[in-house]
Enzyme design. Structure first.
Site, mmCIF file in Angstrom:
data_model
loop_
_atom_site.group_PDB
_atom_site.id
_atom_site.type_symbol
_atom_site.label_atom_id
_atom_site.label_comp_id
_atom_site.label_asym_id
_atom_site.label_seq_id
_atom_site.Cartn_x
_atom_site.Cartn_y
_atom_site.Cartn_z
ATOM 1 N N ARG A 83 0.808 -1.220 0.000
ATOM 2 C CA ARG A 83 0.000 0.000 0.000
ATOM 3 C C ARG A 83 0.845 1.275 0.000
ATOM 4 N NH1 ARG A 83 -4.334 -0.683 4.697
ATOM 5 N NH2 ARG A 83 -2.887 -2.283 5.458
ATOM 6 N N LYS A 88 8.643 -1.070 3.281
ATOM 7 C CA LYS A 88 7.849 -0.207 4.141
ATOM 8 C C LYS A 88 8.590 0.291 5.373
ATOM 9 C CE LYS A 88 4.303 -1.895 6.492
ATOM 10 N NZ LYS A 88 2.944 -2.284 6.900
ATOM 11 N N GLY A 140 7.470 -3.277 13.007
ATOM 12 C CA GLY A 140 8.488 -2.329 12.583
ATOM 13 C C GLY A 140 7.946 -1.096 11.902
ATOM 14 N N ASP A 141 6.617 -1.036 11.683
ATOM 15 C CA ASP A 141 6.026 0.140 11.037
ATOM 16 C C ASP A 141 5.249 1.011 12.030
ATOM 17 O OD1 ASP A 141 3.763 -1.370 11.527
ATOM 18 O OD2 ASP A 141 3.104 -1.494 9.445
ATOM 19 N N GLY A 160 -9.024 -4.250 15.934
ATOM 20 C CA GLY A 160 -9.571 -5.311 16.768
ATOM 21 C C GLY A 160 -10.023 -4.740 18.101
ATOM 22 N N ASN A 165 0.845 2.384 6.982
ATOM 23 C CA ASN A 165 0.615 1.457 5.878
ATOM 24 C C ASN A 165 0.594 2.130 4.514
ATOM 25 O OD1 ASN A 165 0.313 -1.056 7.342
ATOM 26 N ND2 ASN A 165 -1.582 -0.198 8.155
#
Length: 455
Positions: A16, A23, A102-103, A140, A228
């Site tokens: 994305r 990323k 890690g993002d 979630g 993302n």
């Protein structure tokens, strides 16, 4: 002694992001996202950090060097499968293990420490890091029973209307009893629509085995932000900038417009320095006290000593000593060193040169591959001609010399102390002390010639 461990999930490609760059290697305020995560974990007195790599493994390894160990996830088969790859490195270790993506560059060491402490105090097998989201859509949900004990995590697509109304969300960070984590991982399966092994299944397995599963609710939801796409990357940069600027202002730096001041993580700035809006300060830059940096200056990998004024100028891998000033609209290129109380005026460029104390370079001048002494006057439009088309050559100018306007100093050449270069000269030979060098054609006036011109 119980060890603190961390597993960083950094194997995904990040489609994305629409990028050739993997990323976790996209930067937030001067450091890759995964570097931010490692830096904050290192501040928690961590014993082992394992980074799970996959896509772009070699590039991620290069970015992190020897700060972590690495485990390869050759096929991306889910978060649970990713953690399994650390089995050989961590499987038999006593202690607690944080799992983090890690993002997520905005997490702080303070939050990681609080998660560790909460987990240890409750003697839990697993602790979920949660937060309250203003808009929980897509996250979630944390389902608790009537006494507040975590029952399960329900994903958005599986949640009932009542569960979707819950604002406490799973941040995707967990703390586990290390051995119980790897024992539970052996029980998970990929019987789901995606055909992947989910780390969240470990929570259900532990609950089924009557292990203690808790949740620690963090205060600042923004910290949990995952990146993302480019929109999220821009927001992460903005939030990190705000954090950096607030810390600097609290330490004694004045920012006239912090919303438009862009400072990389790790930049050091001394007390009572004033920074106007539109300033960019990047890389390994250190700025002293009582400096003034005006709007639209750009400073990269440079050292600025105390009492320096930078007016709308660009510095790259340069150094300015105490009391010097530059600008507006001048440029210090790599290996430019500006001595104490030196004045660099407007539209000047300096590269790979040292300029000694008290020297003045007023305007429209290029100085490259040179050493200048003290208290020199460099006139307007002077060019240090350092390149012969093949090689660069050096020029030396002694103390108290005077370089007249529109002169060219053709390197290699030495200009001695107390010497004088007449305006408009092109100097190709050395000049001795107290000499005046004139290198230009003698003026000739043509009587009445102007009458012949066609105007």
């Amino acid at each position: 002694m119980m060890k603190r461990n961390a597993i960083i999930l950094a194997a995904g490609k990040g489609t994305r992001m629409r990028s050739k760059l993997y990323k976790v290697l996209h930067q937030v305020c001067g450091k890759t996202m995964v570097e931010h995560v490692v830096t904050q974990l290192e501040k928690t007195d961590i014993d082992n950090i394992i980074t799970i790599v996959g896509f772009g493994a070699e590039a991620v390894k290069k970015a992190l060097g020897n700060r972590t160990q690495f485990a390869l996830q050759s096929q991306q088969l889910g978060t649970g499968h990713a953690v399994m790859q650390a089995q050989n490195l961590l499987g038999d270790v006593d202690g607690e293990t944080i799992v983090v993506s890690g993002d997520t560059p905005l997490f702080t060491a303070d939050t990681f420490n609080k998660l560790f402490e909460y987990h240890e105090q409750h003697h839990a097998a697993a602790t979920i890091l949660t937060s309250v989201a203003p808009d929980p859509t897509g996250y979630g949900r944390i389902i608790r029973n009537e006494v507040g004990i975590v029952e399960r995590i329900v994903e958005q697509k599986d949640a009932t209307p009542e569960e979707q109304a819950i604002h406490e969300i799973n941040t995707g960070v967990y703390c586990f009893n290390n051995k119980k984590l790897f024992a539970a991982l052996k029980k998970i399966n990929n019987n789901n629509a995606q055909g992947e092994y989910y780390l969240t299944d470990v929570i259900e397995i532990m609950k089924h085995d009557h292990e203690v599963v808790t949740a620690y609710k963090m205060d600042n939801f923004d910290e949990s932000m995952g990146v993302n796409d480019r929109v999220a990357l821009a927001r992460a940069n903005k939030l990190m900038r705000q954090r950096i600027n607030n810390q600097l202002m609290k330490s004694g730096v004045t920012m006239l417009d912090p919303e438009t001041t862009y400072i990389d993580d790790g930049v050091e700035i001394g007390q009572d320095t004033v920074i106007e809006g539109g300033v960019v300060i990047k890389g390994h830059t250190k700025i002293g006290a009582d400096c003034y940096i005006t709007a639209h200056s750009r400073i990269v990998d440079s050292t600025i000593h105390d009492h320096v004024t930078i007016t709308s100028s660009t510095l790259q891998e340069a150094e300015m000593h105490e009391g010097s000033d530059i600008g507006p609209n001048s440029h210090l290129r790599p290996q430019a060193e500006i001595g104490p109380k030196v004045h660099i005026g407007n539209f000047c460029e300096v590269k790979k040169a040292y300029i000694g104390e008290g020297t003045k370079v007023g305007h429209l001048t290029y100085i490259g591959n040179a050493t200048l002494g003290k208290n020199i006057n460099v006139g307007c439009g002077v060019v240090f001609v350092n390149y012969d088309g093949t090689n660069k050559h050096h020029t030396n100018v002694g103390d108290h010399a005077f370089i007249g306007s529109n002169s060219n100093l053709v390197a290699p050449v030495n200009i001695a102390d107390n010497s004088f270069i007449a305006a408009g000269s092109t100097i190709t030979d050395s000049v001795e002390e107290y000499d005046m060098a004139i290198a230009r054609a003698r003026q000739v006036n043509k009587e009445n010639y102007a009458k012949k011109l066609p105007w």
